[in-house]
Design a protein around this motif. Sequence first.
Motif, short mmCIF file in Angstrom:
data_model
loop_
_atom_site.label_atom_id
_atom_site.label_comp_id
_atom_site.label_asym_id
_atom_site.label_seq_id
_atom_site.Cartn_x
_atom_site.Cartn_y
_atom_site.Cartn_z
N CYS A 66 34.06 -10.13 13.57
CA CYS A 66 34.61 -9.65 12.31
C CYS A 66 35.19 -8.24 12.34
N ARG A 67 34.93 -7.46 13.37
CA ARG A 67 35.41 -6.09 13.32
C ARG A 67 36.90 -6.01 13.61
N THR A 72 36.84 3.46 14.32
CA THR A 72 35.51 3.31 13.76
C THR A 72 34.82 2.07 14.29
N ALA A 73 35.57 0.99 14.43
CA ALA A 73 34.97 -0.25 14.92
C ALA A 73 34.59 -0.15 16.39
N ALA A 155 30.78 -0.23 12.45
CA ALA A 155 31.88 -0.98 13.05
C ALA A 155 32.55 -1.93 12.06
N LEU A 156 31.81 -2.43 11.10
CA LEU A 156 32.35 -3.44 10.20
C LEU A 156 32.90 -2.86 8.90
N ALA A 157 32.32 -1.78 8.41
CA ALA A 157 32.72 -1.21 7.11
C ALA A 157 33.61 0.01 7.34
N GLU A 375 43.42 -5.43 13.55
CA GLU A 375 44.38 -4.43 13.13
C GLU A 375 44.82 -3.62 14.33
N ARG A 376 46.04 -3.20 14.31
CA ARG A 376 46.54 -2.36 15.37
C ARG A 376 46.04 -0.93 15.18
N PRO A 377 45.64 -0.23 16.26
CA PRO A 377 45.15 1.11 16.10
C PRO A 377 46.24 2.05 15.63
#
Length: 377
Positions: A66-67, A72-73, A155-157, A375-377
């Motif tokens: 899910c990350r 942050t992830a 990592a998730l939020a 998502e792309r960094p």
Amino acid sequence: MGAGGTRPAPVSEPTPAQHRPRPRPQLHPGAWWLWSLSLGTAATRTTNPLLLTLLIATSAYVVATCRANTPTARSYTAFVKLALAVIAIRLLFAIVLGSPIPGTHTLVTLPEVPLPDWAQGIRLGGRVTAESLLAALYDGLRLATLLICVGAANALANPSRLLKSLPGALYEMGVAVVVALTFAPNLIADVQRRRAARRLRGRPDKGIRGLATVGLPVLEGALERSVALAAAMDARGYGRTADVPPAVRRTTTALTLGGLLGVCAGTYGLLTAEGGTYGLPVLLAGVAAALAGLHLGGRRSPRTRYRPDPWGAHAWLVTASGVAVAAALTLAASNDPAALHPGLVPLVAPTLPLWPAGAVLLALLPAFLVPTPKERP
């Protein structure tokens, strides 16, 4: 045919709106934190290494599924390394400083250093038993599981999205917490970027020399980000408050402090046998007063939310899965403490209790319910 004998290129038709893939809705960040903290609460109820390992594997699978691909992830790996270091340090302390747990299975005998009388109860060296090492391993693994659960929440939020969901009275404190939470991921990403740049240049990136050459640019980048963050916050009017009547301020303070005291008194009453009659009513009254104080305190910092995150059915299901795990292990710890706390004297091989293990698997629900697109960094 045109004048030059070439055929004009066909005009591409626009893609119908119904054929475009819809982006999946993102889960509320508060649900991820409640899920992770519930798993951490479950970890505190047991020292069974099989259950703790199952909790770690469950959270790792959800994080891997899910990350998003953000700095942050990517900090989850750092929390795992920190958890391994905690286990190693706990074992080292048990070997060097000894353990109060008696044991008969001696593994090695170290030279013991004599200590003065005022240091009674502490020893350096001596016998190292299997019982003491297993006790240290169980305690270290429990603390490591807590750290990994916190790493899963990071990592998730998304911290910035979590900040939008806080009430106005906690906004300033929430900004400080979010800045603290994003410091470690940004620092790790900065170090990785500097080390990759040095490897491309053919320079060493490990050891004392590599650490010294990487540390200064990382510190400089952190200072620059701090100055830029301060300027951005000042430009957006951070810290400015609205005019509120004195009566409202006094009422807010009384409700908040009284509510927090009520929460403490009610929690103490629930944990003691004598306060079982008044514990729950005092706790509920304290929570209600604290929420009322937070609502009134939000009037001092009026602000708007751009695209607020809704708390939908998926958030309720994710939170419920984590709370169910914590409740199940709490119930199992009171009903069958021997299964959740393996014996050390005498040594007993840990067994996997079936229904607590099945309850832990409920925490896998977010992996199948709300996978987050990369998502792309």
